[in-house]
Write a protein that holds these residues in place. Structure first.
Motif, PDB file in Angstrom:
ATOM      1  N   SER A  41     -14.178   3.872  -2.383  1.00 13.83           N
ATOM      2  CA  SER A  41     -15.113   4.350  -1.358  1.00 13.83           C
ATOM      3  C   SER A  41     -14.550   5.582  -0.666  1.00 13.83           C
ATOM      4  O   SER A  41     -15.258   6.577  -0.442  1.00 13.83           O
ATOM      5  N   PHE A  42     -13.268   5.511  -0.333  1.00 16.73           N
ATOM      6  CA  PHE A  42     -12.628   6.652   0.317  1.00 16.73           C
ATOM      7  C   PHE A  42     -12.613   7.868  -0.608  1.00 16.73           C
ATOM      8  O   PHE A  42     -12.944   8.990  -0.197  1.00 16.73           O
ATOM      9  N   LEU A  43     -12.271   7.640  -1.883  1.00 18.57           N
ATOM     10  CA  LEU A  43     -12.214   8.763  -2.835  1.00 18.57           C
ATOM     11  C   LEU A  43     -13.592   9.376  -3.043  1.00 18.57           C
ATOM     12  O   LEU A  43     -13.721  10.594  -3.185  1.00 18.57           O
ATOM     13  N   ALA A  44     -14.627   8.533  -3.047  1.00 19.58           N
ATOM     14  CA  ALA A  44     -15.986   9.058  -3.231  1.00 19.58           C
ATOM     15  C   ALA A  44     -16.366   9.929  -2.038  1.00 19.58           C
ATOM     16  O   ALA A  44     -16.968  10.989  -2.190  1.00 19.58           O
ATOM     17  N   ASN A  52     -20.205   2.862   2.459  1.00 23.25           N
ATOM     18  CA  ASN A  52     -19.924   4.206   2.965  1.00 23.25           C
ATOM     19  C   ASN A  52     -19.888   4.280   4.490  1.00 23.25           C
ATOM     20  O   ASN A  52     -20.132   5.319   5.074  1.00 23.25           O
ATOM     21  N   ASP A  53     -19.553   3.144   5.138  1.00 18.88           N
ATOM     22  CA  ASP A  53     -19.378   3.209   6.594  1.00 18.88           C
ATOM     23  C   ASP A  53     -17.935   3.587   6.914  1.00 18.88           C
ATOM     24  O   ASP A  53     -17.043   3.466   6.072  1.00 18.88           O
ATOM     25  N   VAL A  54     -17.730   4.029   8.153  1.00 20.55           N
ATOM     26  CA  VAL A  54     -16.397   4.522   8.540  1.00 20.55           C
ATOM     27  C   VAL A  54     -15.300   3.459   8.369  1.00 20.55           C
ATOM     28  O   VAL A  54     -14.255   3.763   7.790  1.00 20.55           O
ATOM     29  N   PRO A  55     -15.500   2.196   8.820  1.00 17.93           N
ATOM     30  CA  PRO A  55     -14.394   1.227   8.683  1.00 17.93           C
ATOM     31  C   PRO A  55     -13.940   1.041   7.235  1.00 17.93           C
ATOM     32  O   PRO A  55     -12.734   1.025   6.969  1.00 17.93           O
ATOM     33  N   ALA A  56     -14.902   0.948   6.294  1.00 12.74           N
ATOM     34  CA  ALA A  56     -14.517   0.730   4.894  1.00 12.74           C
ATOM     35  C   ALA A  56     -13.727   1.919   4.371  1.00 12.74           C
ATOM     36  O   ALA A  56     -12.704   1.757   3.705  1.00 12.74           O
ATOM     37  N   ILE A  57     -14.207   3.127   4.701  1.00 16.60           N
ATOM     38  CA  ILE A  57     -13.533   4.317   4.194  1.00 16.60           C
ATOM     39  C   ILE A  57     -12.164   4.477   4.859  1.00 16.60           C
ATOM     40  O   ILE A  57     -11.191   4.890   4.227  1.00 16.60           O
ATOM     41  N   ARG A 110     -10.297   1.900   5.859  1.00 15.99           N
ATOM     42  CA  ARG A 110      -9.453   0.913   5.158  1.00 15.99           C
ATOM     43  C   ARG A 110      -8.987   1.500   3.829  1.00 15.99           C
ATOM     44  O   ARG A 110      -7.817   1.373   3.458  1.00 15.99           O
ATOM     45  N   GLY A 111      -9.914   2.168   3.122  1.00 15.96           N
ATOM     46  CA  GLY A 111      -9.564   2.766   1.840  1.00 15.96           C
ATOM     47  C   GLY A 111      -8.474   3.806   2.000  1.00 15.96           C
ATOM     48  O   GLY A 111      -7.517   3.853   1.226  1.00 15.96           O
ATOM     49  N   ALA A 112      -8.603   4.650   3.062  1.00 17.32           N
ATOM     50  CA  ALA A 112      -7.600   5.684   3.318  1.00 17.32           C
ATOM     51  C   ALA A 112      -6.244   5.031   3.574  1.00 17.32           C
ATOM     52  O   ALA A 112      -5.213   5.499   3.079  1.00 17.32           O
ATOM     53  N   GLU A 113      -6.274   3.941   4.320  1.00 14.26           N
ATOM     54  CA  GLU A 113      -5.010   3.282   4.665  1.00 14.26           C
ATOM     55  C   GLU A 113      -4.339   2.714   3.412  1.00 14.26           C
ATOM     56  O   GLU A 113      -3.141   2.928   3.184  1.00 14.26           O
ATOM     57  N   THR A 114      -5.121   2.033   2.566  1.00 18.16           N
ATOM     58  CA  THR A 114      -4.559   1.485   1.330  1.00 18.16           C
ATOM     59  C   THR A 114      -4.024   2.609   0.455  1.00 18.16           C
ATOM     60  O   THR A 114      -2.946   2.509  -0.133  1.00 18.16           O
ATOM     61  N   LEU A 115      -4.800   3.695   0.376  1.00 17.69           N
ATOM     62  CA  LEU A 115      -4.383   4.838  -0.442  1.00 17.69           C
ATOM     63  C   LEU A 115      -3.082   5.432   0.087  1.00 17.69           C
ATOM     64  O   LEU A 115      -2.183   5.775  -0.684  1.00 17.69           O
ATOM     65  N   MET A 116      -2.970   5.529   1.422  1.00 14.65           N
ATOM     66  CA  MET A 116      -1.755   6.081   2.008  1.00 14.65           C
ATOM     67  C   MET A 116      -0.547   5.233   1.638  1.00 14.65           C
ATOM     68  O   MET A 116       0.541   5.750   1.415  1.00 14.65           O
ATOM     69  N   ASN A 117      -0.749   3.906   1.543  1.00 13.15           N
ATOM     70  CA  ASN A 117       0.365   3.027   1.212  1.00 13.15           C
ATOM     71  C   ASN A 117       0.637   2.979  -0.286  1.00 13.15           C
ATOM     72  O   ASN A 117       1.783   2.977  -0.712  1.00 13.15           O
ATOM     73  N   ALA A 118      -0.432   2.936  -1.085  1.00 13.49           N
ATOM     74  CA  ALA A 118      -0.250   2.634  -2.502  1.00 13.49           C
ATOM     75  C   ALA A 118      -0.224   3.873  -3.397  1.00 13.49           C
ATOM     76  O   ALA A 118       0.322   3.823  -4.485  1.00 13.49           O
ATOM     77  N   CYS A 119      -0.852   4.979  -2.981  1.00 14.04           N
ATOM     78  CA  CYS A 119      -1.018   6.110  -3.898  1.00 14.04           C
ATOM     79  C   CYS A 119      -0.374   7.407  -3.404  1.00 14.04           C
ATOM     80  O   CYS A 119       0.014   8.254  -4.195  1.00 14.04           O
TER      81      CYS A 119
END
Lengths: 213, 420
Positions: free
Chosen positions: A170-173, A31-36, A38-47
């Motif tokens: 992590s981002f979705l949570a 739940n640190d900022v970099p992981a979340i 990264r999650g946002a970035e992947t989500l922006m590309n994939a979802c």
């Protein structure tokens, strides 16, 4: 008609029985900022082309501490106060999938199993011998394998995709419960205060009741 | 100066005598255990629910188009809105938890017995009000479980003879659960807590007229009573501290454990969730509803199952005081009943299969049987215990109890005589 009903009932039962037997993989979120981020970035590309997150505004990402350039890149000409709506319109989605892809803002709270369910679902795709893609966790899904886990050939690729899935979840949570960190921090103070107060009350009670003897 | 002000008030309003009668001099049995804390806790939870509820109502919008969004607005944008909402949602469960223990204590110690029947029945009325309030409040977030729960439960009123269909429409304000239902449930969800407050006042008047029961089961002599303040104010406050710790663990660390995942999906009248479950506090009664194959029968059974407690003063025919304390058979029956409630709760929670339906039917039978056999078992047990020889203390207690009843009857007839 009767036979059809029987088959439908049997199918729904077997699906129910089967789905309850599926073991979810356990995921440990970061739940640190970099992981979340990264999650946002992947989500922006994939979802994000199909799924929106209507309760999250671009400004929320900035407030949380994400990189301004990245957020600006994602929002393009939309205002900072615009919600993260899907790029695809609902009409197009209906034409493509006969179903509007669900909003993801509350997704980790809206499924039994929560984050573990989503993680297992994202990694649950497989390819049959006939070349058809299916999903162990949610066989009726209309969503094509977003991270390409069914086509992962090497263990390295699988590990990478697992990392992406973990980041997305992590981002979705975070998105489902943006005040969670604050809530837990406050919770420790509240419990500590109540423990001290209750201990004092216990001794006052003992003292007052000792007058009775 | 302050004493002069109080004197001024006392000439116009019974302030000092009220405080004396109901607080500083209010006689309370000194042997009350911590099981007697839960009435006070229920009062505190009521205050918490009203306080958080009023602030939630300032931000909530009762409109099917926006109520789900307005909950998310509270959770995300309103200052400490998440805290208000989690306190309120957890508070509903806390309320039932506290009330169930309060009732279980009454049943265990036989506190419902004469002369406390009216105290018990006002409590029963409060339970019904609480259930209605919780049920209507659950519709307000307008999630899938809110919608389908309300649909299933309002539909039960179809069992009303002759005018069933009209009653359902009258309740919903529409043919299906919709905007009209949401707005009226919101209005009533705001009203009912104030009815509960009124009911609590009546409950307290009844309590202060007959005084608290106690673990021995008989009214203690004056020397064994102590003033409520400071002894029980401090005992209640200490209990409150312990309660608030448990409550805060839920509010701050596991608030979603009490919210069904399906209720985080907006209500969709076109899509039934594959498993409709009520909140945990309704599960045993829901299991009883589902155990009867016929709908009307199920509704009657469910209604009766909640109301059965009111009959306890008539059903329990033993004169031995102290509830389960001196009565081994009643104690056994009590624990079996609790076990049966847990079984029913489990059956109400799981997806029905042939086995769970059978288990539910057996448990439902046991539920009603445990009430039905109370008169016979209690009488038989009394005879057996007396033949075996009661402990000396119990005999003395019983003697003084029957004396008390005689005295009260005498006083009552004399009182009536004066009137007529």
């Amino acid at each position: 008609m009767n036979a059809f009903l029987k088959i439908a009932v049997l199918c729904s039962f077997s699906v129910y029985a089967w789905s309850s037997e599926v073991k979810l993989e356990k995921v440990t979120l970061e739940n640190d900022v970099p992981a979340i981020e990264r999650g946002a970035e992947t989500l922006m590309n994939a979802c994000h082309s199909c799924h929106g997150m209507k309760y999250i505004k671009y400004r929320d990402l900035l407030t949380f501490g994400m990189n301004k350039q990245k957020v600006d890149g994602w929002r393009a000409d939309q205002s900072l106060d615009a919600p993260l709506l899907a790029q695809m319109s609902e009409n197009d989605a209906m034409l493509a999938f006969a179903k509007v892809p669900p909003d993801l803002s509350l997704m980790t709270k809206a499924r039994d199993g929560g984050v573990n369910y989503l993680y297992s679902y994202l990694l649950g795709y497989y390819t049959t011998a006939e070349g058809v893609t299916g999903n162990h966790i949610f066989p009726e899904t209309k969503m094509p394998d977003p991270l390409g886990i069914s086509g992962a050939a090497t263990p390295e690729q699988r590990t990478e995709i697992q990392g992406q899935a973990r980041d997305i979840v992590s981002f979705l949570a975070w998105a489902a419960d943006p005040h969670e960190a604050e809530r837990i921090r406050l919770g420790y103070y509240v419990i500590a205060y109540l423990l001290a107060l209750t201990t004092l009350l216990y001794f006052v009670k003992k003292q007052i009741w000792s007058r009775l003897k | 100066m302050p004493s002069r002000i109080i004197e001024w008030i006392d000439q116009r309003f019974p302030l000092t005598s009220f405080v004396k009668h109901d607080l500083t001099d209010y006689p309370t049995p000194r042997n009350l255990s911590y099981w007697w804390n839960f009435g006070f806790l229920a009062g505190i939870v009521l205050v918490l629910q009203v306080a958080t509820g009023i602030f939630l109502a300032m931000h909530y919008k009762a409109d099917v188009a926006v109520s789900f969004d307005s909950i998310q607005h509270i959770m995300r944008d309103v200052n400490y809105g998440w805290l208000l909402r989690y306190m309120h949602a957890t508070g509903a469960s806390a309320f039932f938890f506290v009330i169930f223990i309060h009732m279980a204590r009454t049943l265990y110690y036989g506190s419902y017995r004469a002369p406390r029947e009216l105290l018990w029945w006002t409590g029963q009325g409060l339970l019904l009000l609480l259930m209605a309030t919780a049920f209507m409040g659950y519709l307000l977030p307008w999630g899938q479980m809110s919608f389908w729960g309300a649909t299933v439960i309002t539909n039960l009123f179809r069992a009303t003879p002759f005018i069933g269909d009209q009653v359902v429409i009258w309740l919903r304000g529409d043919y299906t659960v919709g905007d009209a239902t949401l707005t009226r449930f919101f209005a009533l969800h705001y009203l009912f807590p104030f009815l509960i407050i009124g009911g609590v006042l009546i409950h307290l008047v009844a309590l202060h007229s007959v005084k608290s029961s106690n673990p021995s089961g008989i009214d203690l002599a004056a020397k064994d009573n102590i003033p409520f303040h400071p002894y029980f104010t401090i005992k209640d406050l200490y209990g409150l501290g312990v309660f608030l710790i448990v409550y805060s663990v839920f509010v701050f660390f596991m608030p979603d454990s009490l919210i069904e995942p399906a209720n985080n999906i907006p209500a969709n009248p076109m899509q039934t969730p594959n498993h409709i479950v009520p909140e945990w506090y309704f599960l045993p009664f829901y299991a009883i509803l589902r155990s009867v194959p016929n709908m009307v029968g199920g509704v009657v059974a469910m209604g009766l199952s909640v109301m059965m407690f009111a009959f306890m003063p008539f059903l329990d025919r033993s004169r031995i005081p102290g509830g389960a304390r001196y009565r081994p058979l009643y104690r056994l029956q009590y624990y079996l009943f609790l076990l049966d409630m847990l079984v029913l709760g489990y059956v109400g929670y799981v997806h029905p299969t042939d086995q769970t339906i059978l288990v539910g039917q057996i448990a439902t039978l046991c539920y009603f049987a445990s009430f039905f056999f109370v008169p016979f078992i209690s009488k038989m047990e009394e005879r057996w215990l007396i033949k075996r020889g009661l402990p000396a203390e119990v005999v003395t207690l019983m003697k003084s109890e029957s004396l008390e009843i005689e005295k009260r009857k005498l006083k009552h007839s004399r009182h009536n005589g004066v009137k007529s």
